[in-house]
Design an enzyme around this catalytic site. Structure first.
Site, PDB file in Angstrom:
ATOM      1  CG  ASN A   3      -1.749  -6.952  -3.951  1.00 40.99           C
ATOM      2  OD1 ASN A   3      -2.069  -6.944  -2.566  1.00 40.99           O
ATOM      3  ND2 ASN A   3      -2.338  -6.449  -4.671  1.00 40.99           N
ATOM      4  CD  GLU A  55      -4.146  -3.033  -1.228  1.00 41.15           C
ATOM      5  OE1 GLU A  55      -3.600  -4.390  -1.441  1.00 41.15           O
ATOM      6  OE2 GLU A  55      -4.855  -3.044  -0.582  1.00 41.15           O
ATOM      7  NE  ARG A  96      -9.827  -8.954  -6.508  1.00 39.46           N
ATOM      8  CZ  ARG A  96      -8.741  -8.543  -5.895  1.00 39.46           C
ATOM      9  NH1 ARG A  96      -8.326  -9.364  -4.996  1.00 39.46           N
ATOM     10  NH2 ARG A  96      -8.345  -7.237  -5.972  1.00 39.46           N
ATOM     11  CE  LYS A 118      -3.779  -2.377   2.299  1.00 39.89           C
ATOM     12  NZ  LYS A 118      -3.136  -3.720   2.352  1.00 39.89           N
ATOM     13  CE  LYS A 139      -7.811   0.615   0.855  1.00 41.27           C
ATOM     14  NZ  LYS A 139      -7.243   0.285  -0.431  1.00 41.27           N
ATOM     15  CG  ASP A 159      -5.901  -5.199  -5.759  1.00 42.12           C
ATOM     16  OD1 ASP A 159      -5.764  -6.239  -6.340  1.00 42.12           O
ATOM     17  OD2 ASP A 159      -5.773  -5.169  -4.307  1.00 42.12           O
ATOM     18  NE  ARG A 170      -4.965  -8.819  -7.420  1.00 36.93           N
ATOM     19  CZ  ARG A 170      -4.627  -9.301  -6.330  1.00 36.93           C
ATOM     20  NH1 ARG A 170      -4.210 -10.526  -6.249  1.00 36.93           N
ATOM     21  NH2 ARG A 170      -4.723  -8.806  -4.965  1.00 36.93           N
TER      22      ARG A 170
END
Length: 314
Positions: free
Chosen positions: A282, A280, A224, A125, A160, A272, A210
């Site tokens: 990842n 983000e 998603r 993040k 978050k 994302d 994603r």
């Protein structure tokens, strides 16, 4: 080419073989003739400069309830391996960071995927903040007054934990929600880390995409969809996966970050995307590869092993 592949992951016994990306990666490696050896992060050790792990030889099969067979426990020096897949799930805590320090000592002679130095240097993040224009308005701080000011300027926000994963602890707060103080107190009780406040993006109701990248190049994407009444679309939190095509904006975002991913040796990455924004990057243990293949998309595990084999042959 037959490679000796060690996998650092959460317990193999508990994986869902129908959705787990690490299982999908291992199955592809085994089909290619590579030898698998598995261990959990707490069985990693550094002794007199050598990185050791206590693990077991592994054979897997796509049979629910009978998906793995392991050999006897043994201690091996990881420098003897050709490849180490670092695939344990977050949280990205001091135990995770310590594992990156251990594995850094054997990379790149033993290829660690992803590069442990850069995993440590690219908290998911925080890393995304280094690419101007890709994120929605975002604040990272432990200062409650700054968060209140941010909400006053942007209205509905999402709060978050900075180092969480899988959607854990993510909440939506309306501009007049009275629970902000209590939530910040809870975060302060858990740890000293800042939190993330981010402008709420209404497009999340249409899904949180994603996108998977191998060596900086987009392979494909899944969408998603959050469960009814929910803001979190993570598959681990009840989200539903569906097929989706890469848009021009998705490809633009990948082109922005791709060169930096390649430079850092971040071979397998998931971003994302909500609407036009990336939220983000990842780099620890991105998921979604099985769903992508199931929906008729590319095989991200095959693309990854093509790249790993090319690196090891180079």
């Amino acid at each position: 080419m037959s490679l000796k592949v060690a996998i650092q992951m959460d317990p193999i016994e508990g994986v869902n073989i129908e959705t787990d990306t690490t299982f999908f990666m291992m199955l592809e490696a085994q089909l290619r003739g590579h030898a698998l050896w598995v261990y959990t992060p707490e069985r990693l050790a550094l002794e007199d400069g050598k990185v050791l792990a206590r693990g077991r030889p592994l054979n897997i099969q796509a049979v629910k309830g009978d998906h793995h067979k392991v050999g006897d426990w043994e201690v091996r020096e990881l420098a003897e391996m050709d490849v180490v897949l670092m695939r344990q799930d977050p949280p990205f805590d001091m135990a995770y960071i310590t594992a990156t320090h251990f594995l850094e000592t054997i990379h790149p002679k033993t290829l660690v995927v992803n590069n442990p130095l850069e995993v440590r240097n690219a908290p998911e993040k925080l890393f995304v903040t280094g690419f101007p224009g890709v994120q929605p308005p975002t604040l990272i701080t432990a200062d409650a007054e700054a968060i209140y000011d941010f909400r006053a300027r942007h209205g509905d926000i999402v709060l978050k934990p900075l180092y969480g994963g899988g959607g854990s602890g993510v909440v939506r707060l309306a501009k007049d929600d009275p629970n902000l103080d209590a939530l910040l107190e809870l975060h302060a009780m858990i740890g000293r880390e800042p939190v993330i406040a981010q402008k709420f993006i209404p497009a999340v109701s249409k899904g949180d995409k994603r996108v998977l990248l191998v060596d900086g190049e987009p392979v494909g994407a899944i969408n998603r969809i959050p469960a009814s009444g929910q803001v979190r679309s993570n598959l681990a939190r009840g989200g539903r996966a569906e097929a989706v095509e890469l848009t021009a904006r998705d490809r633009e975002l990948c082109a922005i970050i791709g060169p930096e991913l390649r430079r850092r040796g971040l071979l397998f990455v998931g971003i994302d995307v909500i609407g036009d924004y990336m939220t983000e990057i990842n780099v620890t243990s991105p998921t979604g590869a099985q769903q992508l293949k199931r929906f008729g998309g590319a095989d991200a595990a095959a693309a990854l092993w093509d790249r790993i084999e090319a690196i090891r042959a180079g």
